[in-house]
Structures are given as C-alpha cells and as structure tokens.
Scaffold this motif. Structure first.
Motif, PDB file in Angstrom:
ATOM      1  N   ILE A  49       0.836  -1.197   0.000  1.00 26.91           N
ATOM      2  CA  ILE A  49       0.000   0.000   0.000  1.00 26.91           C
ATOM      3  C   ILE A  49       0.875   1.252   0.000  1.00 26.91           C
ATOM      4  CG2 ILE A  49      -1.938  -1.151   1.120  1.00 26.91           C
ATOM      5  CD1 ILE A  49      -1.017   0.114   3.749  1.00 26.91           C
ATOM      6  N   PHE A  50       0.256   2.409  -0.294  1.00 23.83           N
ATOM      7  CA  PHE A  50       1.022   3.647  -0.382  1.00 23.83           C
ATOM      8  C   PHE A  50       1.811   3.909   0.899  1.00 23.83           C
ATOM      9  CE2 PHE A  50       1.587   8.181   0.312  1.00 23.83           C
ATOM     10  CZ  PHE A  50       2.327   8.503  -0.825  1.00 23.83           C
ATOM     11  N   GLY A  51       1.207   3.671   2.045  1.00 28.21           N
ATOM     12  CA  GLY A  51       1.893   3.909   3.310  1.00 28.21           C
ATOM     13  C   GLY A  51       3.187   3.125   3.434  1.00 28.21           C
ATOM     14  N   GLU A  52       3.184   1.910   2.921  1.00 32.73           N
ATOM     15  CA  GLU A  52       4.399   1.097   2.960  1.00 32.73           C
ATOM     16  C   GLU A  52       5.464   1.676   2.027  1.00 32.73           C
ATOM     17  OE1 GLU A  52       2.863  -2.764   2.014  1.00 32.73           O
ATOM     18  OE2 GLU A  52       2.175  -3.110   4.055  1.00 32.73           O
ATOM     19  N   HIS A  53       5.033   2.167   0.874  1.00 29.38           N
ATOM     20  CA  HIS A  53       5.963   2.848  -0.035  1.00 29.38           C
ATOM     21  C   HIS A  53       6.545   4.088   0.658  1.00 29.38           C
ATOM     22  CE1 HIS A  53       5.093   0.567  -3.705  1.00 29.38           C
ATOM     23  NE2 HIS A  53       3.797   0.654  -3.408  1.00 29.38           N
TER      24      HIS A  53
ATOM     25  N   SER B   3       2.632   9.765  15.791  1.00 34.16           N
ATOM     26  CA  SER B   3       1.707   8.623  15.848  1.00 34.16           C
ATOM     27  C   SER B   3       0.792   8.615  14.618  1.00 34.16           C
ATOM     28  CB  SER B   3       0.891   8.632  17.135  1.00 34.16           C
ATOM     29  OG  SER B   3       0.078   9.784  17.205  1.00 34.16           O
ATOM     30  N   ALA B   4       0.448   9.807  14.121  1.00 34.90           N
ATOM     31  CA  ALA B   4      -0.354   9.876  12.892  1.00 34.90           C
ATOM     32  C   ALA B   4       0.466   9.372  11.714  1.00 34.90           C
ATOM     33  CB  ALA B   4      -0.822  11.312  12.640  1.00 34.90           C
TER      34      ALA B   4
ATOM     35  N   GLU C 143       1.687   5.308   7.562  1.00 31.78           N
ATOM     36  CA  GLU C 143       2.619   4.335   6.990  1.00 31.78           C
ATOM     37  C   GLU C 143       2.100   2.904   7.096  1.00 31.78           C
ATOM     38  OE1 GLU C 143       6.822   6.773   7.474  1.00 31.78           O
ATOM     39  OE2 GLU C 143       6.499   5.013   8.742  1.00 31.78           O
ATOM     40  N   LYS C 144       1.309   2.623   8.106  1.00 31.64           N
ATOM     41  CA  LYS C 144       0.724   1.291   8.262  1.00 31.64           C
ATOM     42  C   LYS C 144      -0.538   1.115   7.423  1.00 31.64           C
ATOM     43  CE  LYS C 144       2.268   0.627  13.011  1.00 31.64           C
ATOM     44  NZ  LYS C 144       1.816   0.596  14.410  1.00 31.64           N
ATOM     45  N   GLY C 145      -1.069   2.223   6.900  1.00 33.46           N
ATOM     46  CA  GLY C 145      -2.302   2.151   6.129  1.00 33.46           C
ATOM     47  C   GLY C 145      -3.539   2.190   7.003  1.00 33.46           C
ATOM     48  N   ASP C 146      -3.375   2.537   8.286  1.00 33.72           N
ATOM     49  CA  ASP C 146      -4.502   2.601   9.214  1.00 33.72           C
ATOM     50  C   ASP C 146      -5.262   3.914   9.125  1.00 33.72           C
ATOM     51  OD1 ASP C 146      -3.742   0.114  10.113  1.00 33.72           O
ATOM     52  OD2 ASP C 146      -2.716   0.872  11.904  1.00 33.72           O
ATOM     53  N   LEU C 147      -4.693   4.892   8.426  1.00 31.33           N
ATOM     54  CA  LEU C 147      -5.291   6.216   8.327  1.00 31.33           C
ATOM     55  C   LEU C 147      -5.115   6.725   6.907  1.00 31.33           C
ATOM     56  CD1 LEU C 147      -6.616   8.272  10.296  1.00 31.33           C
ATOM     57  CD2 LEU C 147      -4.339   9.223  10.681  1.00 31.33           C
TER      58      LEU C 147
ATOM     59  N   LEU D 141      -0.499  14.598   1.036  1.00 28.35           N
ATOM     60  CA  LEU D 141       0.236  13.924  -0.039  1.00 28.35           C
ATOM     61  C   LEU D 141       1.170  14.903  -0.751  1.00 28.35           C
ATOM     62  CD1 LEU D 141      -2.420  11.622  -1.750  1.00 28.35           C
ATOM     63  CD2 LEU D 141      -0.344  10.899  -0.556  1.00 28.35           C
ATOM     64  N   ALA D 142       0.648  16.083  -1.054  1.00 24.36           N
ATOM     65  CA  ALA D 142       1.454  17.101  -1.731  1.00 24.36           C
ATOM     66  C   ALA D 142       2.626  17.533  -0.858  1.00 24.36           C
ATOM     67  CB  ALA D 142       0.588  18.300  -2.091  1.00 24.36           C
ATOM     68  N   LYS D 143       2.371  17.676   0.432  1.00 17.19           N
ATOM     69  CA  LYS D 143       3.428  18.089   1.360  1.00 17.19           C
ATOM     70  C   LYS D 143       4.496  17.004   1.479  1.00 17.19           C
ATOM     71  CE  LYS D 143       3.754  20.629   5.659  1.00 17.19           C
ATOM     72  NZ  LYS D 143       3.001  21.105   6.824  1.00 17.19           N
ATOM     73  N   ILE D 144       4.077  15.752   1.519  1.00 15.23           N
ATOM     74  CA  ILE D 144       5.018  14.632   1.591  1.00 15.23           C
ATOM     75  C   ILE D 144       5.919  14.633   0.362  1.00 15.23           C
ATOM     76  CG2 ILE D 144       5.184  12.108   1.414  1.00 15.23           C
ATOM     77  CD1 ILE D 144       2.633  12.030   3.242  1.00 15.23           C
ATOM     78  N   LYS D 145       5.318  14.756  -0.798  1.00 16.60           N
ATOM     79  CA  LYS D 145       6.094  14.770  -2.043  1.00 16.60           C
ATOM     80  C   LYS D 145       7.105  15.900  -2.037  1.00 16.60           C
ATOM     81  CE  LYS D 145       5.720  15.012  -7.058  1.00 16.60           C
ATOM     82  NZ  LYS D 145       6.946  15.791  -7.136  1.00 16.60           N
ATOM     83  N   GLU D 146       6.658  17.080  -1.574  1.00 17.97           N
ATOM     84  CA  GLU D 146       7.541  18.255  -1.538  1.00 17.97           C
ATOM     85  C   GLU D 146       8.665  18.083  -0.518  1.00 17.97           C
ATOM     86  OE1 GLU D 146       7.502  22.752   0.219  1.00 17.97           O
ATOM     87  OE2 GLU D 146       5.584  21.760  -0.098  1.00 17.97           O
ATOM     88  N   LYS D 147       8.312  17.720   0.700  1.00 18.23           N
ATOM     89  CA  LYS D 147       9.309  17.643   1.773  1.00 18.23           C
ATOM     90  C   LYS D 147      10.294  16.500   1.582  1.00 18.23           C
ATOM     91  CE  LYS D 147       7.797  21.113   4.202  1.00 18.23           C
ATOM     92  NZ  LYS D 147       8.590  22.318   4.424  1.00 18.23           N
ATOM     93  N   TYR D 148       9.820  15.369   1.065  1.00 17.13           N
ATOM     94  CA  TYR D 148      10.702  14.232   0.830  1.00 17.13           C
ATOM     95  C   TYR D 148      11.446  14.347  -0.502  1.00 17.13           C
ATOM     96  CZ  TYR D 148       8.485  11.410   4.592  1.00 17.13           C
ATOM     97  OH  TYR D 148       8.020  10.898   5.778  1.00 17.13           O
ATOM     98  N   LYS D 149      11.057  15.331  -1.292  1.00 17.66           N
ATOM     99  CA  LYS D 149      11.668  15.548  -2.620  1.00 17.66           C
ATOM    100  C   LYS D 149      11.555  14.287  -3.486  1.00 17.66           C
ATOM    101  CE  LYS D 149      12.943  19.737  -2.099  1.00 17.66           C
ATOM    102  NZ  LYS D 149      12.086  20.726  -2.673  1.00 17.66           N
TER     103      LYS D 149
END
Length: 132
Positions: free
Chosen positions: A2-6, A30-31, A36-40, A47-55
């Motif tokens: 799942i995306f969280g695992e990626h 905790s969030a 990352e576990k796919g529980d949330l 998503l946009a912030k993750i892409k930006e911050k993780y480059k």
C-alpha cells in the motif's frame, strides 16, 4: 504494497526517523505511523506536502500512488541522490535559520572535534542535549 508502505520505505531510504519526518510534515509521529501502516487515509494536502518535503520525483511518486514497484536503473545511486536532495532542502529550510548563531556554530564544531564517527557524534549530541 500500500502507499503507506511505499512512504515508509522511501523515508527509511532517506535515513530519517519517523519523529523527524513528522516534525517536517507538521504532524504527530503517531499519525505518521498510522499513515505508513495504512490505518489512516492521507489527505490530498498531506500527499502534496510529503512529495515536496521528501523531494520525491514525479515518476516515482506516481508509481507509489499506483502501488507499483518503481524500477530504477541504478537504485544505489538513486537512493544517494534522493538523500542528497532531502539534505539540501533540510539545510536550506532549517540550518540556514540558525547558522548565524555563534552557539550553533560552536556546537557543530564541538561535534566534529570531539566525535570521529557517526555513533560517537550521536552519543555526544544526546549527552549535550541531556545537560541542557
């Protein structure tokens, strides 16, 4: 996968902790764990912030969203480049905010002077933080 695992795998490839990532993203660790576990479910904004911050490069991010394995010609080089992009952004966003402080520069020089390996540096930093 799942995306969280990626997401977790990419974060680990950048060699950043869940605590550091959560601070960068402005969320509770905790969030992030639940994402990352796919529980949330992750919002579009996050998503946009993750892409930006993780480059994360566009093509790789798309593969992650589609739950496909991203195939790289040179995964080791790509991992190094991803980490270098992250570190550069981190420096621009955080280090540049404190580098003008004498105490920061003194602390940084002490770390390098008194600790020769990453393990020693971590121990030195943790001990100094406990004292303060």
């Amino acid at each position: 996968m799942i995306f969280g695992e990626h997401l977790r795998a990419y974060r680990e490839r950048l060699d950043i902790t869940q605590m550091e990532a959560a601070k960068i993203l402005g969320i509770d660790h905790s969030a992030l764990s639940k994402y990352e576990k796919g529980d949330l479910n992750i919002s579009i904004e996050l998503l946009a912030k993750i892409k930006e911050k993780y480059k994360i490069p566009d093509d790789q991010f798309l593969f992650m969203l589609q739950d496909k394995r991203y195939k790289s010609e040179n995964p080791i080089l790509e991992a190094r480049e991803s980490k270098a992009r992250y570190i550069e952004t981190f420096q621009d966003e955080y280090v540049n905010e404190v580098i003008h402080l004498k105490e920061y520069r003194d602390f940084t020089m002490d770390i390098v002077k008194f600790a020769k390996s990453d393990k020693e540096r971590r121990k030195y930093i943790l001990n100094r933080l406990k004292k303060d």
